[in-house]
Design an enzyme around this catalytic site. Sequence first.
Site, PDB file in Angstrom:
ATOM      1  N   TRP A 179     -33.685  44.158-117.253  1.00 18.53           N
ATOM      2  CA  TRP A 179     -35.103  44.013-117.595  1.00 18.53           C
ATOM      3  C   TRP A 179     -35.260  42.735-118.405  1.00 18.53           C
ATOM      4  O   TRP A 179     -34.543  42.525-119.379  1.00 18.53           O
ATOM      5  CB  TRP A 179     -35.630  45.195-118.418  1.00 18.53           C
ATOM      6  CG  TRP A 179     -37.030  44.917-118.871  1.00 18.53           C
ATOM      7  CD1 TRP A 179     -38.164  44.960-118.120  1.00 18.53           C
ATOM      8  CD2 TRP A 179     -37.438  44.452-120.172  1.00 18.53           C
ATOM      9  NE1 TRP A 179     -39.251  44.563-118.866  1.00 18.53           N
ATOM     10  CE2 TRP A 179     -38.831  44.244-120.123  1.00 18.53           C
ATOM     11  CE3 TRP A 179     -36.754  44.179-121.364  1.00 18.53           C
ATOM     12  CZ2 TRP A 179     -39.565  43.793-121.212  1.00 18.53           C
ATOM     13  CZ3 TRP A 179     -37.484  43.716-122.466  1.00 18.53           C
ATOM     14  CH2 TRP A 179     -38.880  43.538-122.384  1.00 18.53           C
ATOM     15  N   GLU A 220     -35.655  46.317-113.332  1.00 20.85           N
ATOM     16  CA  GLU A 220     -36.758  47.090-113.916  1.00 20.85           C
ATOM     17  C   GLU A 220     -38.023  46.248-114.011  1.00 20.85           C
ATOM     18  O   GLU A 220     -38.047  45.202-114.654  1.00 20.85           O
ATOM     19  CB  GLU A 220     -36.351  47.588-115.315  1.00 20.85           C
ATOM     20  CG  GLU A 220     -37.440  48.386-116.026  1.00 20.85           C
ATOM     21  CD  GLU A 220     -36.986  48.928-117.390  1.00 20.85           C
ATOM     22  OE1 GLU A 220     -35.826  48.662-117.780  1.00 20.85           O
ATOM     23  OE2 GLU A 220     -37.790  49.591-118.050  1.00 20.85           O
ATOM     24  N   LYS A 222     -42.310  45.732-114.803  1.00 23.22           N
ATOM     25  CA  LYS A 222     -43.241  46.092-115.877  1.00 23.22           C
ATOM     26  C   LYS A 222     -44.605  45.509-115.553  1.00 23.22           C
ATOM     27  O   LYS A 222     -44.708  44.497-114.869  1.00 23.22           O
ATOM     28  CB  LYS A 222     -42.711  45.549-117.208  1.00 23.22           C
ATOM     29  CG  LYS A 222     -43.459  45.992-118.434  1.00 23.22           C
ATOM     30  CD  LYS A 222     -42.571  45.828-119.659  1.00 23.22           C
ATOM     31  CE  LYS A 222     -43.342  46.057-120.947  1.00 23.22           C
ATOM     32  NZ  LYS A 222     -42.446  46.142-122.109  1.00 23.22           N
ATOM     33  N   ASP A 253     -39.844  52.665-114.859  1.00 20.98           N
ATOM     34  CA  ASP A 253     -40.058  53.129-116.233  1.00 20.98           C
ATOM     35  C   ASP A 253     -41.466  53.724-116.290  1.00 20.98           C
ATOM     36  O   ASP A 253     -42.434  53.083-115.876  1.00 20.98           O
ATOM     37  CB  ASP A 253     -39.906  51.939-117.196  1.00 20.98           C
ATOM     38  CG  ASP A 253     -40.054  52.331-118.660  1.00 20.98           C
ATOM     39  OD1 ASP A 253     -41.068  52.960-119.011  1.00 20.98           O
ATOM     40  OD2 ASP A 253     -39.170  51.985-119.460  1.00 20.98           O
ATOM     41  N   HIS A 256     -44.369  51.611-117.573  1.00 20.46           N
ATOM     42  CA  HIS A 256     -44.541  50.258-117.050  1.00 20.46           C
ATOM     43  C   HIS A 256     -45.569  50.147-115.934  1.00 20.46           C
ATOM     44  O   HIS A 256     -45.509  49.242-115.109  1.00 20.46           O
ATOM     45  CB  HIS A 256     -43.192  49.700-116.585  1.00 20.46           C
ATOM     46  CG  HIS A 256     -42.273  49.399-117.713  1.00 20.46           C
ATOM     47  ND1 HIS A 256     -41.130  48.645-117.583  1.00 20.46           N
ATOM     48  CD2 HIS A 256     -42.346  49.728-119.030  1.00 20.46           C
ATOM     49  CE1 HIS A 256     -40.525  48.548-118.747  1.00 20.46           C
ATOM     50  NE2 HIS A 256     -41.231  49.197-119.643  1.00 20.46           N
ATOM     51  N   HIS A 280     -36.541  55.415-115.948  1.00 20.96           N
ATOM     52  CA  HIS A 280     -36.628  55.375-117.403  1.00 20.96           C
ATOM     53  C   HIS A 280     -37.727  56.349-117.774  1.00 20.96           C
ATOM     54  O   HIS A 280     -38.911  56.025-117.680  1.00 20.96           O
ATOM     55  CB  HIS A 280     -36.957  53.967-117.911  1.00 20.96           C
ATOM     56  CG  HIS A 280     -35.748  53.127-118.138  1.00 20.96           C
ATOM     57  ND1 HIS A 280     -35.777  51.896-118.738  1.00 20.96           N
ATOM     58  CD2 HIS A 280     -34.442  53.372-117.864  1.00 20.96           C
ATOM     59  CE1 HIS A 280     -34.549  51.409-118.811  1.00 20.96           C
ATOM     60  NE2 HIS A 280     -33.723  52.284-118.281  1.00 20.96           N
ATOM     61  N   ASP A 288     -47.407  50.970-123.225  1.00 26.04           N
ATOM     62  CA  ASP A 288     -45.973  51.255-123.096  1.00 26.04           C
ATOM     63  C   ASP A 288     -45.385  51.545-124.478  1.00 26.04           C
ATOM     64  O   ASP A 288     -44.563  50.803-124.984  1.00 26.04           O
ATOM     65  CB  ASP A 288     -45.296  50.032-122.452  1.00 26.04           C
ATOM     66  CG  ASP A 288     -43.807  50.234-122.227  1.00 26.04           C
ATOM     67  OD1 ASP A 288     -43.400  51.387-121.993  1.00 26.04           O
ATOM     68  OD2 ASP A 288     -43.059  49.243-122.284  1.00 26.04           O
ATOM     69  N   ASP A 290     -43.539  54.061-125.630  1.00 23.09           N
ATOM     70  CA  ASP A 290     -42.200  54.664-125.728  1.00 23.09           C
ATOM     71  C   ASP A 290     -42.128  55.822-126.711  1.00 23.09           C
ATOM     72  O   ASP A 290     -41.201  55.911-127.518  1.00 23.09           O
ATOM     73  CB  ASP A 290     -41.149  53.583-126.067  1.00 23.09           C
ATOM     74  CG  ASP A 290     -40.915  52.636-124.903  1.00 23.09           C
ATOM     75  OD1 ASP A 290     -40.403  53.093-123.880  1.00 23.09           O
ATOM     76  OD2 ASP A 290     -41.272  51.440-125.006  1.00 23.09           O
ATOM     77  N   ASP A 320     -35.926  56.405-121.959  1.00 20.87           N
ATOM     78  CA  ASP A 320     -36.290  55.168-122.658  1.00 20.87           C
ATOM     79  C   ASP A 320     -37.454  55.442-123.593  1.00 20.87           C
ATOM     80  O   ASP A 320     -38.616  55.359-123.191  1.00 20.87           O
ATOM     81  CB  ASP A 320     -36.637  54.060-121.642  1.00 20.87           C
ATOM     82  CG  ASP A 320     -36.800  52.705-122.321  1.00 20.87           C
ATOM     83  OD1 ASP A 320     -36.564  52.618-123.543  1.00 20.87           O
ATOM     84  OD2 ASP A 320     -37.161  51.735-121.628  1.00 20.87           O
TER      85      ASP A 320
HETATM   86  C1  RNT Z   1     -38.810  47.385-121.969  1.00 22.01           C
HETATM   87  C2  RNT Z   1     -38.019  48.196-121.002  1.00 22.01           C
HETATM   88  C3  RNT Z   1     -36.544  48.268-121.271  1.00 22.01           C
HETATM   89  C4  RNT Z   1     -36.230  48.489-122.734  1.00 22.01           C
HETATM   90  C5  RNT Z   1     -34.787  48.788-122.996  1.00 22.01           C
HETATM   91  C6  RNT Z   1     -34.425  48.668-124.428  1.00 22.01           C
HETATM   92  O1  RNT Z   1     -40.152  47.518-121.804  1.00 22.01           O
HETATM   93  O2  RNT Z   1     -38.546  49.474-120.880  1.00 22.01           O
HETATM   94  O3  RNT Z   1     -35.986  49.248-120.472  1.00 22.01           O
HETATM   95  O4  RNT Z   1     -36.995  49.511-123.284  1.00 22.01           O
HETATM   96  O5  RNT Z   1     -34.002  48.026-122.177  1.00 22.01           O
HETATM   97 ZN    ZN Z   2     -37.382  50.851-119.667  1.00 23.73          ZN
END
Ligand code: RNT
Ligand code: ZN
Length: 411
Positions: A179, A220, A222, A253, A256, A280, A288, A290, A320
């Site tokens: 990523w 990955e 986004k 993810d 994302h 993720h 995003d 998390d 994640d």
């Molecule tokens: C960032 C991505 C990525 C990170 C990690 C730490 O937006 O989601 O996966 O969160 O690699």
């Molecule tokens: Zn991620």
Amino acid sequence: MTYETARAIFAEWDVDTELAIDRLRPIAISIHCWQGDDVTGFEAKGGMSSGGIQATGNHPGRARNPSELRADLEFALSMIPGRHRLNLHAMYMDADDAPDRDEIEYRHFASWVDWALENGLGLDFNPTFFAHAKADDNLTLSHPDKGVREFWIEHGRRTREIAARMGREIGSPVVNNVWVPDGYKDAPVDRGAARMRLEASLDAMLSDVFDRSHMLDAVESKLFGIGVEACTVGSHEFYLGYAIRKGMLLCLDMGHFHPTEDVADKLSAVALSLDAILLHVSRPMRWDSDHVILLNDDIIAVAQELVSSQLLDRTHVGLDFFDATISRTAAWVLGTRNMQKALLRALLLPLDRVKAAEAALDFTQRLAVMEEARDLPFGEVWREFCKRANVPSGQALIGELAAYQDSVSDR
Ligand code: RNT
Ligand code: ZN
């Protein structure tokens, strides 16, 4: 209610709880190391994290070195039923010689492999393209400066070598997930050039061939991030096409995409063109963000799709999220258990019956069965699963989480 009563209730719906437990047991979740220290890492450098990766909070007990992180993980794993995987980032090196990102070698991570072997864990890996002076303008592999691109290409090359060696030592393929934060705060006028640079850098970075039984590449995508609101170079369309062309894993993810998009719906669609998927699992709140995953509708829908579309065998389920406003170890434990609970719920659904109703266009039956199934005693089966794995649940779990947090809060 006893487990035996619950088992009999599920049997009335033609669901075998023993079979569900047997199917859940081998599912290894890839647990992200970065929940343990707010995505800080162990490099000999100060400075702020960049790339829009930010943990909120300053709860006591942050792991400050590899041994604290391992102790926290050992505790967390003892509260999570089953055998799992640790997902490491390159910034989590265990090294005295402070290598820069383009200097890392397997030996800087060897202690993690020893520890994983001792604890019966698989490993996954990630190059770290953020929290570094050469990423401060949110451009890495797509940077207009060739020297900067080459620095990051070398970093990525080295992580693939390290990941492949890890996979060989552990005896299970290590997923190496790429990523990059690359993007623009305001509208760029040459998106095409940026994307061509990213593609060329990836091609160079990924050119060495490794045995797929040792290492698997993932990319990955986004939608946007803080500081890159106008354009993300590695967008979903960019990486979907790239992963298909190169036969790589695509990482989806859950944070994302646009908040109204449904990652659960994407799984069966991308699976037609990909051999394998990396997830993720995260909980975006308005962005995003998390957040620690809950046993909510989004997570349940993802788990249900994995089971219903028979994707469990070719999906790597990684987590994640990172929250520093609560106990970091509790966040790991509760989040991972929620993923497992969601999978168990999916495995306990009378899916044959609802699939038959759907195929017969009997949407009333589908709705009625799915809604009544919500009241089935999933909790009894989960508790039985935990009991068989010698892991607490309910108040006993809450007590253990609090006691461990107390033991680390003077760090
Ligand atoms: C960032 C991505 C990525 C990170 C990690 C730490 O937006 O989601 O996966 O969160 O690699
Ligand atoms: Zn991620």
